[in-house]
Enzyme design. Sequence first.
Site, mmCIF file in Angstrom:
data_model
loop_
_atom_site.group_PDB
_atom_site.id
_atom_site.type_symbol
_atom_site.label_atom_id
_atom_site.label_comp_id
_atom_site.label_asym_id
_atom_site.label_seq_id
_atom_site.Cartn_x
_atom_site.Cartn_y
_atom_site.Cartn_z
ATOM 1 N N GLU A 1 9.419 -4.079 10.351
ATOM 2 C CA GLU A 1 9.834 -2.783 9.783
ATOM 3 C C GLU A 1 10.248 -1.801 10.869
ATOM 4 O OE1 GLU A 1 7.049 -0.955 7.051
ATOM 5 O OE2 GLU A 1 8.244 0.895 6.948
ATOM 6 N N LYS B 1 -1.089 -9.409 2.996
ATOM 7 C CA LYS B 1 -0.335 -8.941 4.161
ATOM 8 C C LYS B 1 -1.213 -7.982 4.954
ATOM 9 C CE LYS B 1 3.277 -5.885 3.865
ATOM 10 N NZ LYS B 1 2.774 -4.721 4.643
ATOM 11 N N ASP C 1 -1.006 -6.149 -0.089
ATOM 12 C CA ASP C 1 -1.311 -5.476 1.176
ATOM 13 C C ASP C 1 -2.807 -5.231 1.328
ATOM 14 O OD1 ASP C 1 0.548 -4.841 3.122
ATOM 15 O OD2 ASP C 1 1.323 -3.102 2.042
ATOM 16 N N ASP D 1 0.838 -1.207 0.000
ATOM 17 C CA ASP D 1 0.000 0.000 0.000
ATOM 18 C C ASP D 1 0.876 1.262 0.000
ATOM 19 O OD1 ASP D 1 0.865 -0.119 2.619
ATOM 20 O OD2 ASP D 1 -1.107 0.213 3.511
ATOM 21 N N SER D 2 2.200 1.069 0.040
ATOM 22 C CA SER D 2 3.118 2.197 -0.188
ATOM 23 C C SER D 2 2.849 2.825 -1.551
ATOM 24 C CB SER D 2 4.580 1.739 -0.087
ATOM 25 O OG SER D 2 4.814 0.628 -0.933
ATOM 26 N N GLU E 1 -1.062 -5.374 8.482
ATOM 27 C CA GLU E 1 -0.273 -4.758 9.549
ATOM 28 C C GLU E 1 -0.934 -5.041 10.898
ATOM 29 O OE1 GLU E 1 0.397 -0.576 8.895
ATOM 30 O OE2 GLU E 1 1.179 -0.913 6.876
HETATM 31 O O1 KIV Z 1 3.558 -1.103 1.603
HETATM 32 C C1 KIV Z 1 4.723 -1.511 1.548
HETATM 33 O O2 KIV Z 1 5.464 -1.270 0.583
HETATM 34 C C2 KIV Z 1 5.215 -2.298 2.669
HETATM 35 C C3 KIV Z 1 6.694 -2.546 2.731
HETATM 36 C C4 KIV Z 1 7.371 -1.335 3.188
HETATM 37 C C5 KIV Z 1 7.012 -3.734 3.554
HETATM 38 O O3 KIV Z 1 4.472 -2.674 3.508
#
Ligand code: KIV
Length: 274
Positions: free
Chosen positions: A188, A119, A89, A50-51, A121
């Site tokens: 992280e 994934k 994510d 989600d970056s 968080e």
């Molecule tokens: O969203 C993302 O790119 C991430 C990485 C920084 C692990 O969660």
Amino acid sequence: MSQVVQSRRIRAIDLAKRKAAGVKIIALTAYHAHTAGILDPHCDFILVGDSLGMVMHGMESTLPVTLEMMIVQAQAVIRGTTRALIVVDMPFGSYEASREQAFLNAARVLKETGAGAIKMEGGAHFAETVAFLVQRGIPVMGHIGLTPQSVNTMGGFKVQGRDTEGEHRLMADAKAINDAGAFAIVMEGIVEPVARAIATSPDITTPTIGIGATTACDGQILVLEDMLGLSDRAPKFVKRFGSLRAHIEGAVEAYAEEVRAGRFPADEHTYQPV
Ligand code: KIV
């Protein structure tokens, strides 16, 4: 260093085999078919992170990212790859309300993209949700430490584990997500000795993936645009393995100059009647 030869697409469970064999797990983020295709032969998994909200869309944080945005980019990454495991994510607001909400949205991601895992968080308080999804056939990668979706409650993008309370909480988070059945855990922005203690703990049997953590992790991940030198700013934990920004600037300047001078397009770039 040994390498694992793989002909089919890598699955979530294969990462445990990498850990058992002492082979480092290689991961990067990607959001596009073409960049994902370049990474595919080299990465065990590619994260559609989600970056993308900050990197692709210039958002201040990852909070505005929607499930629809994640699905569109994950579909692109799947189209561009054949080998790497694709992990997607779950964006902020798509899994926190209840384990049922998490299951329905995670199932939608897997159905609509063809990705192999999601994934999420969060630490110990999400362990029940992780177990609920895993028991229902959804491979879950955990993400602890500096969790960018919690930027407002953390008071910024802050390195974690600087005091004893934080250290104990991180170890408890890792253990809870491990025991809930996550197939890997991203760690992280955690101070090195704490990250090392988690990564080498006999209680943490699932592979650990570091980003600003420790080399003792079973693998490492970076945001592609950061490591390529495309982003204008990057955190301390990023090593610039390339300088793409300067290359792009040079190419764009050359293009503009040739267009202004009438040198582009040249004969070889134009169509003749026959
Ligand atoms: O969203 C993302 O790119 C991430 C990485 C920084 C692990 O969660």
